[in-house]
Design an enzyme around this catalytic site. Structure first.
Site, PDB file in Angstrom:
ATOM      1  N   HIS A   1      -7.369  -5.901   0.793  1.00 34.39           N
ATOM      2  CA  HIS A   1      -6.203  -5.170   0.938  1.00 34.39           C
ATOM      3  C   HIS A   1      -5.539  -5.671   2.287  1.00 34.39           C
ATOM      4  O   HIS A   1      -4.477  -5.151   2.490  1.00 34.39           O
ATOM      5  CB  HIS A   1      -6.561  -3.614   1.233  1.00 34.39           C
ATOM      6  CG  HIS A   1      -5.564  -2.620   1.106  1.00 34.39           C
ATOM      7  ND1 HIS A   1      -5.067  -2.344  -0.180  1.00 34.39           N
ATOM      8  CD2 HIS A   1      -5.014  -1.858   2.032  1.00 34.39           C
ATOM      9  CE1 HIS A   1      -4.003  -1.420  -0.117  1.00 34.39           C
ATOM     10  NE2 HIS A   1      -4.123  -0.940   1.182  1.00 34.39           N
TER      11      HIS A   1
ATOM     12  N   ASP B   1      -9.926  -5.412  -3.697  1.00 32.70           N
ATOM     13  CA  ASP B   1      -9.209  -4.643  -2.679  1.00 32.70           C
ATOM     14  C   ASP B   1     -10.030  -3.382  -2.605  1.00 32.70           C
ATOM     15  O   ASP B   1     -10.551  -2.830  -3.735  1.00 32.70           O
ATOM     16  CB  ASP B   1      -7.913  -4.142  -3.319  1.00 32.70           C
ATOM     17  CG  ASP B   1      -7.049  -3.434  -2.330  1.00 32.70           C
ATOM     18  OD1 ASP B   1      -7.779  -2.470  -1.838  1.00 32.70           O
ATOM     19  OD2 ASP B   1      -5.713  -3.651  -2.458  1.00 32.70           O
TER      20      ASP B   1
ATOM     21  N   SER C   1       0.808  -1.338   0.192  1.00 31.31           N
ATOM     22  CA  SER C   1      -0.044   0.094  -0.031  1.00 31.31           C
ATOM     23  C   SER C   1       0.801   1.247   0.116  1.00 31.31           C
ATOM     24  O   SER C   1       1.730   1.546  -0.968  1.00 31.31           O
ATOM     25  CB  SER C   1      -0.761  -0.110   1.120  1.00 31.31           C
ATOM     26  OG  SER C   1      -2.156   0.910   1.138  1.00 31.31           O
TER      27      SER C   1
END
Lengths: 281, 281
Positions: B259, B226, B150
């Protein structure tokens, strides 16, 4: 008809799904959460064997699924893993200010003493109610192994030894092996079972194993740098009982390992393979 | 001479050691913590290559070491893994009430704007100060890969692309690929770099990659479930830049993955193998 399982979360993991559910437990008379990993082999048309994982003091249903790194090997082997919480929960459930009694510290037994007896029946919940639920609602076979860590290692050993035929394989990391003779166990047993030595014997893995009539392959791993080894765990009691009884216990000591999840993560694949040998034909 | 590293914890893991250390960072002008996994191959007489892992928003040096399950494969391969914190820390370090700015959200850049410029120099810390420290004090070679998740995926890509020759391999899970055009990145860049589009371009992986002159094998994994995919991550920007520039990017999309760290744990072994191919000869 209301749904029996309330989904809390679902994360794709290693080709399968890591679920968390809430449900009402009649046995514990409270709302409970549990986690279940379903490997890719588990589908609407194909059920898979299951490992029950029992966590240690202070844990919830989340510790193992986040920290053990078990999903990849479970996916390879085609094993489901069910992780119950470590006690009944809720504002109206008896508790204690200590980390080693009350909520988060159910010790996987059926309490007989007030105020605990009203909700603390983790043996019946883990052995009967939860399997009936997941075997009815999820693609899970009644082909069961059981494992755990510390207090949960005590749980895995005692639940299997008390219920011959119900589990085909047992393993434990750093289990409390002789709780009737060590402080955590004595504190819990005194509260939950009262000052009754005969009652304590029925929840002590080393004493149960000495009289076991239905041997199940049992793997125990213990770190020799475990900060609780001498005071709380006493694996030699289990080892001596197994030697006397001719019980199929493999107890391994590992140099430098402590009581943490790093120890579990280091060896979880071997435990899953141990269970798969008994559960997957 | 004072010790440069203060041990915080050491846990045996997968035959090696998972360490956490504190130290004084001159670059960040604050006390910092970091984690390092040393595989069994790392000894007083044998140094090993190293992967730098950069975590995402809200994380510390602990998330990856507890949740990714990376230690077993790192031990097999003989790779060290260094995990810095995600920002400077401390009561006298500027902060913001949001989770996406300030402490826990350093974005791996050198801030130029008040009040951030005083401490927020994570680029220089991760690229220069921390490697110099671990290569001097620990059995770690100056043979480096870099990876992250991320915000940390953005960090891995941008730090490697800005510093040709310094990293031999790159990988990322669900990176912020085009931060100058997406909300998290824009908020951070406006605060740390000011309203200067030319400055933003220097910290945007897709824009940097379009002009890269020193290609490094780069693996990016992205889950198609995600929750941040369209709004914050935009892997297609990175893909388009790589296609135009002929950059060796492998970007894989994975059905159903979100995620979370379950995604990372599912594929971390393949990332470590990707780095090992470049780092271990």
């Amino acid at each position: 008809m209301p749904e029996l399982l309330t989904p809390l979360s679902a994360n794709r993991a290693a080709g399968g799904w890591q679920h968390r559910f809430a449900h009402r437990s009649a046995v514990l008379d409270c709302d409970m959460k549990f986690a279940v990993y379903l490997p890719p082999q588990a589908t609407a048309h194909h059920k898979v064997p299951v490992l029950y994982w029992l966590s240690g003091l202070t844990c919830t249903e989340e510790n193992f699924i986040q920290k053990a790194g078990a999903q990849r090997m479970a996916a390879q082997l085609g094993l489901a893993i069910v992780c119950p919480d470590t006690s009944p929960r809720g504002d109206d459930v008896a508790n204690d200010p200590g980390y080693d009694l009350g909520q988060g510290a159910g010790f996987y037994l059926n309490a007989t003493q007030a105020p605990w007896a009203a909700h603390y029946r983790m043996h019946d919940y883990v052995v009967h109610e939860l399997p009936a639920l997941v075997e009815a609602e999820l693609p899970i076979l009644p082909v069961r192994g059981i494992a755990g860590h510390s207090m949960g290692g005590h749980g895995a050993l005692t639940l299997a030894l008390r219920n011959p035929g119900r589990y085909q394989s047992i393993s434990a990391f750093a289990p409390i092996c002789h709780p009737s003779a060590t402080p955590w166990g004595q504190k819990a047993f005194r509260a939950y079972l009262g000052d009754h030595p005969d009652a304590w014997r029925e929840w002590d893995a080393s004493l149960l194993l000495a009289q076991a009539r239905d041997p199940v392959p049992t793997l125990v791993d213990q770190g020799d740098a475990d900060e609780f080894l001498a005071r709380e765990l006493q694996p030699e009691a289990l080892e001596n009982a197994a030697r006397s009884a001719g019980y199929p216990l493999t107890l391994r000591r590992h140099a430098g390992y402590d009581h943490s999840y790093y120890f579990i993560a280091s060896l979880i694949d071997e435990h899953l393979q141990h269970h798969a040998r008994a559960l997957i034909k």
